[in-house]
Design a protein around this motif. Structure first.
Motif, PDB file in Angstrom:
ATOM      1  N   ALA A  29       0.785  -1.198  -0.073  1.00 33.12           N
ATOM      2  CA  ALA A  29       0.097  -0.072  -0.102  1.00 33.12           C
ATOM      3  C   ALA A  29       0.799   1.114  -0.086  1.00 33.12           C
ATOM      4  O   ALA A  29       2.134   1.199  -0.194  1.00 33.12           O
ATOM      5  N   ASN A  30       0.157   2.491   0.100  1.00 38.61           N
ATOM      6  CA  ASN A  30       1.129   3.537   0.510  1.00 38.61           C
ATOM      7  C   ASN A  30       0.567   3.966   1.764  1.00 38.61           C
ATOM      8  O   ASN A  30      -0.491   3.594   2.253  1.00 38.61           O
ATOM      9  N   SER A  31       1.069   5.133   2.257  1.00 37.58           N
ATOM     10  CA  SER A  31       0.784   5.709   3.559  1.00 37.58           C
ATOM     11  C   SER A  31      -0.605   6.235   4.012  1.00 37.58           C
ATOM     12  O   SER A  31      -1.032   6.274   4.912  1.00 37.58           O
ATOM     13  N   GLY A  36      -4.845   2.767  -4.397  1.00 32.94           N
ATOM     14  CA  GLY A  36      -4.028   3.323  -5.391  1.00 32.94           C
ATOM     15  C   GLY A  36      -3.640   2.338  -6.785  1.00 32.94           C
ATOM     16  O   GLY A  36      -4.811   1.658  -6.933  1.00 32.94           O
ATOM     17  N   GLY A  37      -2.633   2.385  -7.614  1.00 32.67           N
ATOM     18  CA  GLY A  37      -2.522   1.469  -8.427  1.00 32.67           C
ATOM     19  C   GLY A  37      -1.770  -0.128  -8.384  1.00 32.67           C
ATOM     20  O   GLY A  37      -1.949  -0.339  -6.945  1.00 32.67           O
ATOM     21  N   GLY A  38      -1.378  -0.688  -9.069  1.00 30.65           N
ATOM     22  CA  GLY A  38      -0.674  -1.872  -8.909  1.00 30.65           C
ATOM     23  C   GLY A  38      -1.359  -2.926  -8.147  1.00 30.65           C
ATOM     24  O   GLY A  38      -2.550  -3.278  -8.420  1.00 30.65           O
ATOM     25  N   VAL A  39      -0.672  -3.476  -7.219  1.00 33.15           N
ATOM     26  CA  VAL A  39      -1.332  -4.456  -6.658  1.00 33.15           C
ATOM     27  C   VAL A  39      -2.430  -4.115  -5.479  1.00 33.15           C
ATOM     28  O   VAL A  39      -3.430  -4.751  -5.337  1.00 33.15           O
ATOM     29  N   ASP A  40      -2.120  -2.833  -4.959  1.00 30.73           N
ATOM     30  CA  ASP A  40      -3.099  -2.210  -4.193  1.00 30.73           C
ATOM     31  C   ASP A  40      -4.406  -2.133  -4.660  1.00 30.73           C
ATOM     32  O   ASP A  40      -5.308  -2.485  -4.170  1.00 30.73           O
ATOM     33  N   GLY A  41      -4.338  -1.483  -5.879  1.00 36.41           N
ATOM     34  CA  GLY A  41      -5.715  -1.471  -6.817  1.00 36.41           C
ATOM     35  C   GLY A  41      -6.462  -2.639  -7.103  1.00 36.41           C
ATOM     36  O   GLY A  41      -7.700  -2.723  -6.836  1.00 36.41           O
TER      37      GLY A  41
HETATM   38  N1  AR6 Z   1      -0.749  -9.891  -7.680  1.00 38.60           N
HETATM   39  C1  AR6 Z   1       0.616 -10.075  -7.361  1.00 38.60           C
HETATM   40  N2  AR6 Z   1       1.422  -9.159  -7.872  1.00 38.60           N
HETATM   41  C2  AR6 Z   1       1.036  -8.010  -8.498  1.00 38.60           C
HETATM   42  C3  AR6 Z   1      -0.604  -7.948  -8.923  1.00 38.60           C
HETATM   43  C4  AR6 Z   1      -1.318  -8.892  -8.493  1.00 38.60           C
HETATM   44  N3  AR6 Z   1      -2.785  -8.770  -8.645  1.00 38.60           N
HETATM   45  N4  AR6 Z   1      -0.588  -6.777  -9.368  1.00 38.60           N
HETATM   46  C5  AR6 Z   1       0.544  -6.122  -9.482  1.00 38.60           C
HETATM   47  N5  AR6 Z   1       1.539  -6.958  -9.021  1.00 38.60           N
HETATM   48  P1  AR6 Z   1       3.245  -2.212  -7.086  1.00 38.60           P
HETATM   49  P2  AR6 Z   1       4.889  -0.972  -4.887  1.00 38.60           P
HETATM   50  C6  AR6 Z   1       3.001  -6.877  -8.548  1.00 38.60           C
HETATM   51  O1  AR6 Z   1       3.445  -1.001  -7.778  1.00 38.60           O
HETATM   52  O2  AR6 Z   1       6.104  -0.739  -5.922  1.00 38.60           O
HETATM   53  C7  AR6 Z   1       0.494   1.502  -5.592  1.00 38.60           C
HETATM   54  O3  AR6 Z   1      -0.180   2.713  -6.373  1.00 38.60           O
HETATM   55  C8  AR6 Z   1       3.717  -5.568  -9.436  1.00 38.60           C
HETATM   56  O4  AR6 Z   1       3.939  -6.397 -10.922  1.00 38.60           O
HETATM   57  O5  AR6 Z   1       1.906  -2.492  -6.924  1.00 38.60           O
HETATM   58  O6  AR6 Z   1       5.232  -1.227  -3.541  1.00 38.60           O
HETATM   59  C9  AR6 Z   1       0.169   1.707  -3.974  1.00 38.60           C
HETATM   60  O7  AR6 Z   1      -0.854   2.474  -3.876  1.00 38.60           O
HETATM   61  C10 AR6 Z   1       5.084  -5.392  -8.659  1.00 38.60           C
HETATM   62  O8  AR6 Z   1       5.980  -6.595  -8.942  1.00 38.60           O
HETATM   63  O9  AR6 Z   1       3.642  -1.579  -5.448  1.00 38.60           O
HETATM   64  C11 AR6 Z   1       1.528   2.801  -4.041  1.00 38.60           C
HETATM   65  O10 AR6 Z   1       1.177   4.003  -3.866  1.00 38.60           O
HETATM   66  C12 AR6 Z   1       4.667  -5.608  -7.452  1.00 38.60           C
HETATM   67  O11 AR6 Z   1       3.159  -6.133  -7.345  1.00 38.60           O
HETATM   68  C13 AR6 Z   1       2.646   2.091  -4.581  1.00 38.60           C
HETATM   69  O12 AR6 Z   1       1.815   1.378  -5.884  1.00 38.60           O
HETATM   70  C14 AR6 Z   1       4.615  -4.237  -6.635  1.00 38.60           C
HETATM   71  O13 AR6 Z   1       4.178  -3.310  -7.588  1.00 38.60           O
HETATM   72  C15 AR6 Z   1       3.305   1.103  -4.100  1.00 38.60           C
HETATM   73  O14 AR6 Z   1       4.366   0.583  -4.911  1.00 38.60           O
END
Ligand code: AR6
Length: 183
Positions: A29-31, A36-41
């Protein structure tokens, strides 16, 4: 890839963390804890609005979540009953304590899960997406932290690393081989 560390199964796999059937999954997550995006979303989308409702209550109580710390909510509609939200460091060259903060994110997630009686947990690759932590370095920290934790505490049945991309899985696998070869 499955390996046994004492009574704990450590599994590295390619997959989607939102589909995992471990008791808890970890969110990068973020603080703000507001999604957010990525895994959080992906976790908030799959788990539904109850997760965000609980995050809002936590923020109302403790304020924003410092980097390296962890809190827990329901898993909402996910298979996992709980989501542990942690905040990894934003990579800014390595001179700002990023290694230690990433270690804390893993350690505090494991520690919180243990306190809550959770026996199985899935991790994504924290900080290696939007936060740009170098993958190989992050993999070594993640796996060493988990290995050291498990050597000291034997309550986890299973700990999974769920890597989203095949390339990430390969890097984690190589990192594990390097770490276990050093023992
Ligand atoms: N299952 C497993 N891994 C995943 C999935 C999924 N469904 N989706 C993405 N990943 P990130 P961070 C991977 O950017 O770097 C967010 O916006 C992805 O390929 O999600 O810690 C938060 O709100 C990558 O290898 O997290 C924060 O603002 C890994 O998850 C910020 O991004 C982490 O990528 C956190 O950044």
């Amino acid at each position: 890839m499955d390996v046994r560390i004492g009574s704990t199964l450590l599994r590295l796999m390619v997959g989607d963390i939102t589909k995992q059937d471990t008791e808890a999954i970890v969110n990068a997550a973020n603080s703000s804890l507001m999604g957010g995006g990525g895994v959080d979303g992906a976790i908030h989308r799959a788990g539904g609005p109850r997760i965000l409702e609980e995050c809002k209550k936590i923020v109302a109580q403790i304020g924003s979540l410092p980097t390296g710390r962890a809190v827990m909510t329901t898993g909402g509609n996910l298979k996992a009953r709980f989501v542990i939200h942690t905040v990894g460091p934003v990579w800014s060259g390595g001179g700002r304590g990023e290694d230690e903060l990433l270690r804390n994110a893993y350690y505090n997630s494991l520690s919180l899960a243990g306190d809550k009686g959770i026996r199985s947990i899935s991790f994504p690759s924290i900080s290696t997406g939007a936060y740009r932590f170098p993958l190989e370095r992050a993999a070594a920290i993640a796996l060493t932290t988990v290995r050291d934790f498990v050597q000291e505490h034997d309550f986890f049945e299973e700990i999974r690393f769920v890597l989203f991309r095949e390339d990430d899985y390969r890097v984690y696998r190589q990192a594990w081989e390097k770490i276990s070869g050093e023992d």
